[in-house]
Enzyme design. Structure first.
Site, PDB file in Angstrom:
ATOM      1  N   HIS A  27       0.823  -1.220   0.000  1.00 32.25           N
ATOM      2  CA  HIS A  27       0.000   0.000   0.000  1.00 32.25           C
ATOM      3  C   HIS A  27       0.856   1.269   0.000  1.00 32.25           C
ATOM      4  O   HIS A  27       0.353   2.348  -0.333  1.00 32.25           O
ATOM      5  CB  HIS A  27      -0.979  -0.004   1.175  1.00 32.25           C
ATOM      6  CG  HIS A  27      -0.386   0.295   2.511  1.00 32.25           C
ATOM      7  ND1 HIS A  27       0.048  -0.682   3.387  1.00 32.25           N
ATOM      8  CD2 HIS A  27      -0.162   1.487   3.154  1.00 32.25           C
ATOM      9  CE1 HIS A  27       0.497  -0.124   4.496  1.00 32.25           C
ATOM     10  NE2 HIS A  27       0.390   1.191   4.378  1.00 32.25           N
ATOM     11  N   ASP A  75      -0.328  -7.573   1.476  1.00 36.08           N
ATOM     12  CA  ASP A  75       0.223  -6.209   1.488  1.00 36.08           C
ATOM     13  C   ASP A  75       1.752  -6.247   1.536  1.00 36.08           C
ATOM     14  O   ASP A  75       2.373  -5.835   2.507  1.00 36.08           O
ATOM     15  CB  ASP A  75      -0.350  -5.470   2.694  1.00 36.08           C
ATOM     16  CG  ASP A  75      -0.028  -3.991   2.702  1.00 36.08           C
ATOM     17  OD1 ASP A  75       0.339  -3.456   1.632  1.00 36.08           O
ATOM     18  OD2 ASP A  75      -0.146  -3.366   3.778  1.00 36.08           O
ATOM     19  N   SER A 169       4.385   2.048   8.247  1.00 36.45           N
ATOM     20  CA  SER A 169       4.005   1.011   7.276  1.00 36.45           C
ATOM     21  C   SER A 169       5.205   0.534   6.468  1.00 36.45           C
ATOM     22  O   SER A 169       6.063   1.326   6.069  1.00 36.45           O
ATOM     23  CB  SER A 169       2.955   1.562   6.302  1.00 36.45           C
ATOM     24  OG  SER A 169       1.729   1.772   6.950  1.00 36.45           O
ATOM     25  N   GLY A 170       5.253  -0.777   6.238  1.00 38.67           N
ATOM     26  CA  GLY A 170       6.331  -1.348   5.438  1.00 38.67           C
ATOM     27  C   GLY A 170       7.555  -1.735   6.231  1.00 38.67           C
ATOM     28  O   GLY A 170       8.427  -2.454   5.739  1.00 38.67           O
TER      29      GLY A 170
END
Length: 216
Positions: A27, A75, A169-170
């Site tokens: 994402h 994701d 995120s990530g």
């Protein structure tokens, strides 16, 4: 630890899995142009020039073919950097779990990142780290938590007002020195009653290996 910058500002995290490959969350780049981004390795401070800091462009990136935004699934992405990194005391690859298994509930894991440190949205200039316990999928899928939206390719962690947050995120979920998860999504208020949800990386080993082998 990798820092993904969009137009020079902190956007997402990631981690170095090979000398030219960084893993992150799909994402983070979904629908974006790679030219808008740069990847920083060896950084502690976002803006100060650390002696080991290396900055790269993204040569190409690969989202999982079954990635879905809503509800978020698969994701995960891989970014191929425009050149190989220089391994140094501050820049190293990190191993990830290759055995397709769950992490035992209660296991304490680390989440590093430059994401918000409070629900007010304040983001730090220096790399932070939080320790969180793994939560069982059964508990995580309870009505008061994620109500059945966490599948077997995900894992949950959090508690005691400790959590990943906006901007993390990530980044990796590191348990016993190896990556077990990738920061994916969580509650609207970080560190609230709901758990943080992570991609369970061991479910994607074949995908990771094939992307890197076919694009070497």
């Amino acid at each position: 630890m990798a820092l993904l910058l969009k137009d020079g500002k902190a956007w997402c995290g990631g981690f170095l899995v090979a000398d030219q490959w960084v893993a992150s969350a799909a994402h983070c780049l979904h629908g974006m142009k790679s030219e808008e981004f740069s990847v920083v390795l060896g950084a502690h401070s976002i803006y100060k020039d650390d002696s080991f800091k290396e900055v790269f462009k993204i040569q190409s990136y690969f989202l999982h073919s079954e990635f879905k935004e809503d509800p978020r699934q698969n994701d995960i992405l891989l970014m191929k950097l425009n050149e190989k990194v220089t391994i140094s005391p501050a820049v190293k690859t990190i191993g990830f779990q290759r055995v397709n298994q769950d992490v035992s509930p209660g296991t304490m894991c680390l989440v590093p990142g430059w994401g918000s440190t409070s629900s007010s949205g304040r983001k730090p200039e220096k790399l932070q780290e939080v320790e969180v316990p793994i939560i069982s999928r059964t508990v995580c899928n309870g009505r008061r938590d994620h109500d059945g939206n966490v599948n077997e390719n995900m894992l949950c962690a959090g508690g005691l007002r400790k959590d990943a947050c906006e901007g993390d995120s990530g980044g990796p979920l590191v348990c016993n020195g190896i990556v077990e998860g990738i920061v994916s999504f969580g509650p609207s208020v970080c560190g609230g009653k709901k758990s943080g949800v992570y991609v369970r990386i061991s479910a994607y080993v074949d995908w990771i290996d094939s992307i890197m082998a076919n694009n070497s």
